[in-house]
Design a protein around this motif. Structure first.
Motif, PDB file in Angstrom:
ATOM      1  N   LEU A  77      -6.170   3.203  -7.835  1.00  0.00           N
ATOM      2  CA  LEU A  77      -7.320   2.631  -7.130  1.00  0.00           C
ATOM      3  C   LEU A  77      -7.432   1.125  -7.335  1.00  0.00           C
ATOM      4  O   LEU A  77      -7.717   0.386  -6.386  1.00  0.00           O
ATOM      5  N   GLN A  78      -7.222   0.674  -8.557  1.00  0.00           N
ATOM      6  CA  GLN A  78      -7.299  -0.768  -8.817  1.00  0.00           C
ATOM      7  C   GLN A  78      -6.256  -1.526  -8.004  1.00  0.00           C
ATOM      8  O   GLN A  78      -6.555  -2.564  -7.409  1.00  0.00           O
ATOM      9  N   ALA A  79      -5.047  -1.013  -7.953  1.00  0.00           N
ATOM     10  CA  ALA A  79      -3.980  -1.683  -7.206  1.00  0.00           C
ATOM     11  C   ALA A  79      -4.259  -1.632  -5.705  1.00  0.00           C
ATOM     12  O   ALA A  79      -4.119  -2.648  -5.005  1.00  0.00           O
ATOM     13  N   ALA A  80      -4.652  -0.481  -5.191  1.00  0.00           N
ATOM     14  CA  ALA A  80      -4.916  -0.350  -3.754  1.00  0.00           C
ATOM     15  C   ALA A  80      -6.076  -1.228  -3.322  1.00  0.00           C
ATOM     16  O   ALA A  80      -6.013  -1.890  -2.277  1.00  0.00           O
ATOM     17  N   LEU A 131       0.832  -1.202   0.000  1.00  0.00           N
ATOM     18  CA  LEU A 131       0.000   0.000   0.000  1.00  0.00           C
ATOM     19  C   LEU A 131       0.865   1.250   0.000  1.00  0.00           C
ATOM     20  O   LEU A 131       0.563   2.226  -0.687  1.00  0.00           O
ATOM     21  N   ALA A 132       1.948   1.212   0.759  1.00  0.00           N
ATOM     22  CA  ALA A 132       2.871   2.351   0.784  1.00  0.00           C
ATOM     23  C   ALA A 132       3.505   2.554  -0.594  1.00  0.00           C
ATOM     24  O   ALA A 132       3.630   3.690  -1.069  1.00  0.00           O
ATOM     25  N   LEU A 133       3.898   1.468  -1.239  1.00  0.00           N
ATOM     26  CA  LEU A 133       4.475   1.553  -2.580  1.00  0.00           C
ATOM     27  C   LEU A 133       3.479   2.146  -3.568  1.00  0.00           C
ATOM     28  O   LEU A 133       3.825   3.017  -4.380  1.00  0.00           O
ATOM     29  N   ILE A 134       2.234   1.712  -3.489  1.00  0.00           N
ATOM     30  CA  ILE A 134       1.188   2.243  -4.370  1.00  0.00           C
ATOM     31  C   ILE A 134       0.977   3.728  -4.098  1.00  0.00           C
ATOM     32  O   ILE A 134       0.857   4.530  -5.026  1.00  0.00           O
ATOM     33  N   ALA A 135       0.951   4.096  -2.825  1.00  0.00           N
ATOM     34  CA  ALA A 135       0.759   5.508  -2.466  1.00  0.00           C
ATOM     35  C   ALA A 135       1.896   6.374  -2.989  1.00  0.00           C
ATOM     36  O   ALA A 135       1.662   7.450  -3.541  1.00  0.00           O
ATOM     37  N   ILE A 160      -8.507  -5.304  -0.350  1.00  0.00           N
ATOM     38  CA  ILE A 160      -9.694  -6.156  -0.314  1.00  0.00           C
ATOM     39  C   ILE A 160      -9.371  -7.609  -0.633  1.00  0.00           C
ATOM     40  O   ILE A 160      -9.866  -8.523   0.040  1.00  0.00           O
ATOM     41  N   ASP A 161      -8.536  -7.833  -1.642  1.00  0.00           N
ATOM     42  CA  ASP A 161      -8.266  -9.196  -2.095  1.00  0.00           C
ATOM     43  C   ASP A 161      -6.964  -9.770  -1.563  1.00  0.00           C
ATOM     44  O   ASP A 161      -6.666 -10.937  -1.807  1.00  0.00           O
ATOM     45  N   GLY A 162      -6.156  -8.951  -0.907  1.00  0.00           N
ATOM     46  CA  GLY A 162      -4.871  -9.437  -0.410  1.00  0.00           C
ATOM     47  C   GLY A 162      -3.871  -9.709  -1.515  1.00  0.00           C
ATOM     48  O   GLY A 162      -2.993 -10.566  -1.380  1.00  0.00           O
ATOM     49  N   GLU A 218       0.412  -9.544  -8.624  1.00  0.00           N
ATOM     50  CA  GLU A 218      -0.928  -9.184  -9.112  1.00  0.00           C
ATOM     51  C   GLU A 218      -1.056  -7.691  -9.434  1.00  0.00           C
ATOM     52  O   GLU A 218      -1.816  -7.329 -10.332  1.00  0.00           O
ATOM     53  N   ILE A 219      -0.327  -6.856  -8.730  1.00  0.00           N
ATOM     54  CA  ILE A 219      -0.442  -5.413  -8.976  1.00  0.00           C
ATOM     55  C   ILE A 219       0.690  -4.872  -9.848  1.00  0.00           C
ATOM     56  O   ILE A 219       0.718  -3.688 -10.149  1.00  0.00           O
TER      57      ILE A 219
END
Length: 159
Positions: free
Chosen positions: A116-119, A47-51, A124-126, A131-132
């Motif tokens: 948004l798709q990655a986060a 999540l930090a990487l995505i942010a 939600i899906d772990g 996958e991202i």
């Protein structure tokens, strides 16, 4: 005269804005987690990487929009003109699952859609890194495109 070129100057702008933005994002995330105790299925590091990557991409897009404008007002107007469709069509407020396929594919031009798709996949899906990875690669490519274009189009303010 400046001792740095346009790309170095814009990169420094990205880093300084990113530091402030990440502080705000972390504080908001922690506050919302304390208030609502939401469950994150995936890794907080992802999540930090995505942010970080999403923020860098959006900051770069902002710098691209401002790279040739003569005034702050014009740059803000252009960014507002771009931001509203991005927010409406990226899935921030409502799902686009029932939307026509053409519209769903059109939303892929917006960086916010990939963030948004990655986060959501992580939260939600772990989802894991594999996958991202397509979203992260897309955001990385967008960032490079935005920064390189902004650096080429950059106009130094003349007195």
């Amino acid at each position: 005269a400046s001792p740095v070129n346009a790309f170095e100057f814009l990169s420094a702008q990205v880093v300084s804005r990113l530091a402030m933005l990440m502080l705000a994002v972390v504080l908001q995330f922690v506050a919302m987690n304390v208030l609502f105790d939401f469950l994150v299925q995936g890794a907080y590091a992802l999540l930090a990487l995505i942010a970080v990557l999403g923020s860098v991409t959006l900051i770069s897009l902002g710098l691209l929009m401002a790279s040739r404008t003569g005034s702050e007002e014009l740059a803000l107007g252009i960014l507002n003109l771009l931001t509203l469709p991005m927010i409406l069509l990226s899935g921030v407020w409502f799902s686009l699952e029932g939307a026509p396929a053409l519209l769903q594919n059109l939303t892929l031009i917006f960086p916010l859609t990939h963030v948004l798709q990655a986060a959501r996949a992580v939260m939600i899906d772990g989802a894991g890194l594999a996958e991202i990875a397509p979203a992260l690669i897309t955001l990385s490519m967008m960032t490079l495109l935005f920064l390189m274009t902004a650096a080429l189009r950059f106009k130094w303010v003349e007195d």
